[in-house]
Write an enzyme that holds these catalytic residues in place. Structure first.
Site, mmCIF file in Angstrom:
data_model
loop_
_atom_site.group_PDB
_atom_site.id
_atom_site.type_symbol
_atom_site.label_atom_id
_atom_site.label_comp_id
_atom_site.label_asym_id
_atom_site.label_seq_id
_atom_site.Cartn_x
_atom_site.Cartn_y
_atom_site.Cartn_z
ATOM 1 N N ASN A 44 0.819 -1.216 0.000
ATOM 2 C CA ASN A 44 0.000 0.000 0.000
ATOM 3 C C ASN A 44 0.852 1.265 0.000
ATOM 4 O O ASN A 44 0.325 2.373 0.168
ATOM 5 C CB ASN A 44 -0.926 0.021 1.212
ATOM 6 C CG ASN A 44 -2.029 -1.015 1.123
ATOM 7 O OD1 ASN A 44 -2.427 -1.423 0.031
ATOM 8 N ND2 ASN A 44 -2.522 -1.457 2.263
ATOM 9 N N GLU A 103 -16.189 5.203 2.546
ATOM 10 C CA GLU A 103 -14.774 5.367 2.217
ATOM 11 C C GLU A 103 -14.654 6.223 0.968
ATOM 12 O O GLU A 103 -15.571 6.284 0.150
ATOM 13 C CB GLU A 103 -14.115 4.003 1.994
ATOM 14 C CG GLU A 103 -14.101 3.128 3.232
ATOM 15 C CD GLU A 103 -13.302 1.856 3.035
ATOM 16 O OE1 GLU A 103 -12.162 1.936 2.534
ATOM 17 O OE2 GLU A 103 -13.817 0.784 3.377
ATOM 18 N N HIS A 145 -14.838 -0.531 5.469
ATOM 19 C CA HIS A 145 -13.799 -1.333 6.127
ATOM 20 C C HIS A 145 -14.320 -1.989 7.408
ATOM 21 O O HIS A 145 -15.227 -1.479 8.066
ATOM 22 C CB HIS A 145 -12.604 -0.426 6.460
ATOM 23 C CG HIS A 145 -11.393 -1.154 6.923
ATOM 24 N ND1 HIS A 145 -11.105 -1.342 8.262
ATOM 25 C CD2 HIS A 145 -10.396 -1.764 6.228
ATOM 26 C CE1 HIS A 145 -9.969 -2.009 8.370
ATOM 27 N NE2 HIS A 145 -9.519 -2.283 7.162
ATOM 28 N N SER A 205 -10.874 -0.229 -0.395
ATOM 29 C CA SER A 205 -9.565 -0.880 -0.371
ATOM 30 C C SER A 205 -9.497 -2.177 -1.159
ATOM 31 O O SER A 205 -8.425 -2.545 -1.651
ATOM 32 C CB SER A 205 -9.149 -1.159 1.076
ATOM 33 O OG SER A 205 -10.082 -2.004 1.719
ATOM 34 N N ASP A 218 -13.777 8.075 5.274
ATOM 35 C CA ASP A 218 -12.487 7.431 5.551
ATOM 36 C C ASP A 218 -11.714 7.425 4.235
ATOM 37 O O ASP A 218 -12.046 6.682 3.317
ATOM 38 C CB ASP A 218 -12.719 6.005 6.058
ATOM 39 C CG ASP A 218 -11.420 5.216 6.214
ATOM 40 O OD1 ASP A 218 -10.341 5.787 5.982
ATOM 41 O OD2 ASP A 218 -11.495 4.024 6.551
ATOM 42 N N HIS A 254 -7.232 5.325 1.466
ATOM 43 C CA HIS A 254 -6.610 4.944 0.194
ATOM 44 C C HIS A 254 -6.732 6.034 -0.872
ATOM 45 O O HIS A 254 -6.332 5.807 -2.020
ATOM 46 C CB HIS A 254 -7.223 3.639 -0.313
ATOM 47 C CG HIS A 254 -6.983 2.482 0.603
ATOM 48 N ND1 HIS A 254 -5.870 1.676 0.503
ATOM 49 C CD2 HIS A 254 -7.698 2.011 1.655
ATOM 50 C CE1 HIS A 254 -5.920 0.747 1.446
ATOM 51 N NE2 HIS A 254 -7.018 0.936 2.163
ATOM 52 N N LYS A 292 -0.466 4.239 4.228
ATOM 53 C CA LYS A 292 -0.521 3.977 2.786
ATOM 54 C C LYS A 292 0.386 4.974 2.061
ATOM 55 O O LYS A 292 1.588 4.835 2.049
ATOM 56 C CB LYS A 292 -1.957 4.044 2.278
ATOM 57 C CG LYS A 292 -2.804 2.810 2.628
ATOM 58 C CD LYS A 292 -3.270 2.799 4.048
ATOM 59 C CE LYS A 292 -4.145 1.611 4.353
ATOM 60 N NZ LYS A 292 -4.579 1.591 5.769
#
Length: 387
Positions: free
Chosen positions: A48, A174, A134, A178, A203, A206, A235
């Protein structure tokens, strides 16, 4: 404790029989894009570290400077003696960059997400989450006092219908997912959330560093500012830890009531010092995002048209396989050709959606990505022959 032993043994046996057993591999990094396992070198396509900062000499030197100035550890929780000038400078830098009044630091993204939902919600609230959020968010939601609902993945109409019959609602999604590498439709999500007088939390673990001008993330790219923004440092930042970006009032509330913050040892000040350098590198080194775009184009040209290929605008490139045993078999064949990638299986993803989670980083070369695509085609062909 025979009951405990029996239950644990059965659970472990079931995992093995279902082909879902996981294990730790002791790896050694030999370069920024390669790892060593069992005396063999592999191109690493499971990291990541999207911008390639984790082993960058500038960032390593910054952590060493931080160690010289502050020592190895913080020695206490933030509200005791664990909060230093390095932490304060990092918070200020994050706020200036991302446009918030407060940034509350945590030791991990998991802790930040749990603190967010445990601290801010009570029994009169409604939590509405994207169903592919997540595990840290889903677990916290299930254990929080609020009533939790889930909306269909990236389905704004379904979200709006749930908001219409909810009060005191917090919507959580998110920015980049992910396991799928796709992006939330944040402009539309923010619109229906605001129309319902609800709050939005994103969130962006990523997306931060990758998307938006100066790498400011998914929300910046979409032109929205949620009430709550979670950014993690494991990440694109190349380090570890996380922060919740918020208003001054919410920040003050979290400082008082977020148990993951109040009762955990603060991240080392040397780490906070290094994270400030990572912030600067992300904002000023656009070439890293440009390099990722170049590599994504090479990957796309190499595998487009293959069954299982999913196109994304992020460094996360899921390749859908379906059955867990097939995903493991293909991943093992890739390792035989010198390429390390991870087979993702239930319960991380839904049953029947096992996949190869391929990730690109700015440290990869065009030649490595080309090798990846050729090896993947070969592994898929071999898999079809044995099925």
């Amino acid at each position: 404790m025979p009951a405990f032993n029996s239950r644990f043994q059965k659970a472990l046996t079931d995992r093995v029989q279902q082909g879902l057993n996981r294990q730790l591999n002791v790896l050694k990094s030999v370069s920024r894009s390669e790892i060593e396992f069992d005396s063999k070198i592999y191109s690493n396509f499971s990291s990541n570290d999207y911008l390639g900062l984790a082993n960058d000499p500038e960032l390593v030197s910054a952590w060493q400077d931080g160690l010289s100035q502050y020592g190895a550890g913080s020695g206490a929780s933030p509200l005791v003696t664990g909060f230093s000038a390095a932490h304060q400078n990092l918070e200020s830098q994050l706020c200036e960059w991302l446009g918030y009044e407060r940034a509350i630091l945590f030791s991990s993204g998991f802790s930040a997400n749990q603190a967010l939902l445990f601290s801010l919600l009570d029994k009169n609230d409604t939590l509405i989450q994207d169903r592919l959020n997540h595990a840290s968010l889903m677990e916290a939601g299930a254990l929080s006092p609020a009533k939790m609902k889930r909306f269909k993945h990236n389905d704004v109409a379904h979200l709006a219908s749930q908001l219409a019959v909810s009060e005191n609602a917090l919507v959580v999604t998110e920015g980049v997912f992910s396991m799928d590498g796709d992006q939330a439709p944040l402009t539309e999500v923010a619109r229906v959330t605001e129309e319902s007088d609800a709050w939005l939390a994103v969130d962006d673990a990523h997306g931060i560093g990758i998307l938006g001008e100066y790498g400011a993330g998914s929300c910046a790219a979409a032109g929205v500012k949620p009430e709550l923004l979670v950014v993690t440092f494991g990440k694109a930042f190349g380090l570890s830890g996380a922060a919740i970006l918020c208003s001054k009032e919410v920040g003050d509330y979290l400082t008082q009531f977020a148990r993951h913050h109040v009762y955990s040892t603060a991240i080392p000040p040397a780490q906070a010092f290094a994270l400030s350098t990572a912030c600067q590198m992300i904002q000023t080194q656009q070439w890293r995002r440009d390099k990722l775009n170049e590599l994504q184009a090479i990957y796309h040209e190499g595998v487009k048209g293959l069954t299982g290929y999913i196109e994304t605008n992020t460094p996360i490139k899921p390749f859908m396989v379906g059955q867990s045993e097939h995903a493991i078999s293909i991943a093992n064949r890739m390792k035989e050709s010198g390429i390390w990638m991870t087979a993702i299986r239930p319960p991380t993803v839904p049953v029947g959606t096992a996949r190869l989670r391929i990730t690109l980083t700015a440290n990869h070369s065009p030649e490595q990505v080309s090798q990846l695509t050729h090896s993947l085609k070969s592994a898929l062909e071999t898999q079809r022959e044995v099925e």
